[in-house]
Design a protein around this motif. Structure first.
Motif, PDB file in Angstrom:
ATOM      1  N   THR A   1     -13.751   6.503  26.646  1.00 35.12           N
ATOM      2  CA  THR A   1     -14.511   5.516  27.089  1.00 35.12           C
ATOM      3  C   THR A   1     -15.805   5.487  25.946  1.00 35.12           C
ATOM      4  O   THR A   1     -16.083   4.238  25.584  1.00 35.12           O
ATOM      5  CB  THR A   1     -15.252   5.808  28.410  1.00 35.12           C
ATOM      6  OG1 THR A   1     -14.123   5.909  29.438  1.00 35.12           O
ATOM      7  CG2 THR A   1     -16.429   5.018  29.127  1.00 35.12           C
TER       8      THR A   1
ATOM      9  N   GLU B   1     -24.215   4.872  31.936  1.00 32.55           N
ATOM     10  CA  GLU B   1     -23.436   3.531  32.089  1.00 32.55           C
ATOM     11  C   GLU B   1     -23.829   2.713  30.950  1.00 32.55           C
ATOM     12  O   GLU B   1     -23.105   1.961  30.222  1.00 32.55           O
ATOM     13  CB  GLU B   1     -23.930   2.863  33.283  1.00 32.55           C
ATOM     14  CG  GLU B   1     -22.944   1.732  33.873  1.00 32.55           C
ATOM     15  CD  GLU B   1     -23.370   0.949  35.209  1.00 32.55           C
ATOM     16  OE1 GLU B   1     -23.902   1.919  36.158  1.00 32.55           O
ATOM     17  OE2 GLU B   1     -23.608  -0.027  35.200  1.00 32.55           O
TER      18      GLU B   1
ATOM     19  N   ASN C   1     -15.348   2.335  34.410  1.00 34.88           N
ATOM     20  CA  ASN C   1     -15.361   1.165  33.203  1.00 34.88           C
ATOM     21  C   ASN C   1     -14.403  -0.012  33.169  1.00 34.88           C
ATOM     22  O   ASN C   1     -14.664  -0.884  32.781  1.00 34.88           O
ATOM     23  CB  ASN C   1     -15.500   2.130  31.853  1.00 34.88           C
ATOM     24  CG  ASN C   1     -15.702   1.221  30.808  1.00 34.88           C
ATOM     25  OD1 ASN C   1     -16.989   0.352  30.634  1.00 34.88           O
ATOM     26  ND2 ASN C   1     -15.369   1.604  29.584  1.00 34.88           N
TER      27      ASN C   1
END
Ligand code: URA
Ligand code: SF4
Length: 199
Positions: free
Chosen positions: A82, A102, A134
């Motif tokens: 990610t 985030e 995500n």
């Protein structure tokens, strides 16, 4: 479209979020970019940051074992994360790994989104909640929704599974800490990917 190699060389010097300040290496990803299955983890830890390769520490070794137990090897899939730089809490002087925020995950979509677009996998296997939040949906509930197929913008379908680091933390509790679920989810994702290749 830009090639994966070109995208990688641009990512290696990225300073788009504060994680760039403490990193040693940007961990872009590795494996077979033509694989129908792409694994997306959370982010590099200490060993990954040092060596610039994804999933090579303790969690990575458990993932490798799970891949073999599911009938495949690391070379048959592509593995990335990610966020491409290590997220850690440095406030005590000794870094403690943490989940990416985030904002960090959003910033790093600058690389993940085109990376997935270039590879166009049939199936994405999200490893752990931050990856599923995500790529599948913001309110993804990993314990309830792992192992199920979801629509995904970046593949024909996406499936999420438990993170091997989480499984390692459960290991002293009764049972296998969720290891058998990880193996089953990988096998299921691989089966779906190969079914989709034939369609
Ligand atoms: N955990 C992850 O999520 N990714 C890695 O690359 C290593 C550990
Ligand atoms: Fe860039 Fe991603 Fe590293 Fe942040 S985590 S600096 S967005 S490569």
């Amino acid at each position: 479209m830009e090639s994966l190699a070109e995208l990688r060389s641009r990512a290696l010097v990225c300073t788009a979020c504060p994680l760039s300040e403490r990193r040693t290496n940007v961990v872009f990803g590795e494996g077979d970019p033509k694989s129908p299955l792409v694994l997306v983890g959370e982010g590099p830890g200490e060993n990954e940051d040092k060596q610039g390769r994804p999933f090579i520490g303790r969690a990575g070794q458990l993932l490798d074992r799970a891949l073999v137990d599911a009938g495949l090897t690391r070379e048959m899939v592509y593995i990335t994360n990610t966020v491409k730089c290590r997220a850690a809490d440095w406030s005590t002087g000794k870094p403690v790994n943490r989940a990416p925020t985030e904002a960090e995950a959003t910033a790093c979509r600058e690389w993940l989104v085109p990376q997935l677009a270039i590879m166009a996998p049939k199936v994405i296997l999200c490893i752990g909640a931050p990856s599923a939040k995500n790529l599948i949906k913001k309110n993804f509930q990993i314990t309830k929704e792992r192992g199920k197929y979801f629509p995904c913008e970046f593949a024909k379908t996406a499936i999420a599974t438990l993170h091997p680091a989480y499984i390692l933390r459960q290991a002293n509790i009764s049972g296998d800490g969720g290891y058998s679920l990880l193996v089953a989810d990988i096998a299921r994702a691989w089966e779906a990917a190969n079914r989709l290749v034939q369609m």
